[in-house]
Scaffold this motif. Sequence first.
Motif, PDB file in Angstrom:
ATOM      1  N   UNK A 104      32.350  39.704  36.400  1.00 10.90           N
ATOM      2  CA  UNK A 104      32.213  41.058  36.905  1.00 10.90           C
ATOM      3  C   UNK A 104      31.032  41.116  37.864  1.00 10.90           C
ATOM      4  N   UNK A 105      31.182  41.898  38.916  1.00  6.28           N
ATOM      5  CA  UNK A 105      30.110  42.144  39.878  1.00  6.28           C
ATOM      6  C   UNK A 105      29.895  43.650  39.991  1.00  6.28           C
ATOM      7  N   UNK A 106      28.658  44.043  40.274  1.00  4.35           N
ATOM      8  CA  UNK A 106      28.314  45.469  40.348  1.00  4.35           C
ATOM      9  C   UNK A 106      27.580  45.741  41.656  1.00  4.35           C
ATOM     10  N   UNK A 107      28.042  46.767  42.358  1.00  3.27           N
ATOM     11  CA  UNK A 107      27.364  47.258  43.556  1.00  3.27           C
ATOM     12  C   UNK A 107      26.572  48.501  43.146  1.00  3.27           C
ATOM     13  N   UNK A 121      27.633  42.249  28.974  1.00  5.09           N
ATOM     14  CA  UNK A 121      27.033  40.980  28.557  1.00  5.09           C
ATOM     15  C   UNK A 121      28.075  40.170  27.782  1.00  5.09           C
ATOM     16  N   UNK A 122      27.831  38.861  27.608  1.00  2.00           N
ATOM     17  CA  UNK A 122      28.786  38.024  26.846  1.00  2.00           C
ATOM     18  C   UNK A 122      28.902  38.524  25.409  1.00  2.00           C
ATOM     19  N   UNK A 123      30.021  38.212  24.726  1.00  2.00           N
ATOM     20  CA  UNK A 123      31.076  37.286  25.143  1.00  2.00           C
ATOM     21  C   UNK A 123      32.223  37.933  25.925  1.00  2.00           C
ATOM     22  N   UNK A 145      27.420  37.616  32.587  1.00  2.00           N
ATOM     23  CA  UNK A 145      26.337  38.464  33.116  1.00  2.00           C
ATOM     24  C   UNK A 145      26.706  38.981  34.502  1.00  2.00           C
ATOM     25  N   UNK A 146      26.555  40.291  34.761  1.00  2.00           N
ATOM     26  CA  UNK A 146      27.021  40.863  36.034  1.00  2.00           C
ATOM     27  C   UNK A 146      26.289  40.276  37.233  1.00  2.00           C
ATOM     28  N   UNK A 147      27.046  40.038  38.288  1.00  2.00           N
ATOM     29  CA  UNK A 147      26.468  39.626  39.561  1.00  2.00           C
ATOM     30  C   UNK A 147      26.184  40.878  40.386  1.00  2.00           C
ATOM     31  N   UNK A 167      38.403  35.280  44.743  1.00  2.00           N
ATOM     32  CA  UNK A 167      38.663  35.104  43.321  1.00  2.00           C
ATOM     33  C   UNK A 167      37.425  34.875  42.488  1.00  2.00           C
ATOM     34  N   UNK A 168      36.258  35.315  43.005  1.00  2.00           N
ATOM     35  CA  UNK A 168      35.012  35.113  42.264  1.00  2.00           C
ATOM     36  C   UNK A 168      34.852  36.108  41.121  1.00  2.00           C
ATOM     37  N   UNK A 169      35.424  37.299  41.277  1.00  2.00           N
ATOM     38  CA  UNK A 169      35.244  38.349  40.288  1.00  2.00           C
ATOM     39  C   UNK A 169      36.598  38.941  39.913  1.00  2.00           C
ATOM     40  N   UNK A 170      36.761  39.235  38.618  1.00  2.00           N
ATOM     41  CA  UNK A 170      37.933  39.982  38.177  1.00  2.00           C
ATOM     42  C   UNK A 170      37.702  41.479  38.334  1.00  2.00           C
TER      43      UNK A 170
END
Length: 374
Positions: A52-55, A71-73, A77-79, A93-96
């Motif tokens: 997951x990534x967050x803007x 956070x896991x599992x 950790x968010x990008x 395809x780096x983030x779902x």
Amino acid sequence: MRTLLNIFHLGIKELRGLGRDTLMLVLIVYSFSFQVYVAATGLPEAMHKAPIAIVDEDHSQLSTRIINAFYPPHFLPPAIIDYQAMDPGMDAGLYTFVLDIPPNFQRDVLAGRQPAIQLNIDATRMSQAFIGNSYIQNIINGEVADFVEGQRTVATLPVELEVRMRFNPNLTSTWFGSVMQVINSVTMLSIILTGAALIREREHGTLEHLLVMPLTPFEIMMSKVWSMGLVVVVVATASVIFVVQRALGVPIEGSIVLFVLGTALHLFATTSMGIFLGTVARSMPQMGLLMIIVLLPLQMLSGSTTPRESMPQLVQTIMLAAPTTHFVALAQAILYRGAGFGIVWPQFLALLGIGGVFFALALARFRRAIGSMA
């Protein structure tokens, strides 16, 4: 007494024949060990390390709380990325999931407005996308509610819902998948072993030898039923103890002995089905084709994959004649909920009745098949 001795010695012959069949032995061991482990740990229903990534365009206390809630599992950790990197990251395809928190989000929330958060989902990862949507919504709603409650007075609802998960508090999919795979393997192997034993007799020409001996069709059939059923009971019990309970750490709440008794009754029906199919099929390839049209309904419509309550009423009624329906119900009640015989006796009685009908049908078919060979 002579009948019992004949059944016993013929059953020993079947066990010796199975011991010389290397491929069948490999199938038995694989079905109750590696396949159970893979089926339990490979279920796609649970979120596990989803990228997951967050803007963060707000850079507020509330947006920081939301970021720290992933956070896991369930998630990696968010990008933290900027707006321009959102589309290229998903295209690669780096983030779902990519979550875009808009500017002035915290101010709008505290002002009582209803700001929108954009969530982009890579739907090509279907299993994670379908489940993750609900996960993320619940996480954001929970963080926003806690933050608002600490900042200003919120009217307290007169009723509060307290959720408690019984029998599987963490909703661990491994607990469900492992036991259901054992049940499916019991059904599959019991039919295959008895059907293959009869076909093997025909292909090797030993069935004609049995016909010239002072043996009845009942004795020949019963020997195959008890010997192949014994093999499945032993390996299924070992699988529950060593694979399900120890390797996978699934807590077994009820009596394994009671489960074994229910398995034996289930095998009484399924081994009879195997004999019946063995009289219909003339070779192992034909037996394999028959297994497809028999096993799929037994496994998919019995409640082991989908709850029976979600099926059409006609399907539920028809599947009451299948032994797997009652076996799945008693196995879940005993192993998951710790039920005793006083609760599962209707399933035991149903399995006994269904097994008796299938045994009678298989015996009649077996007698006709032997009569045509004689």
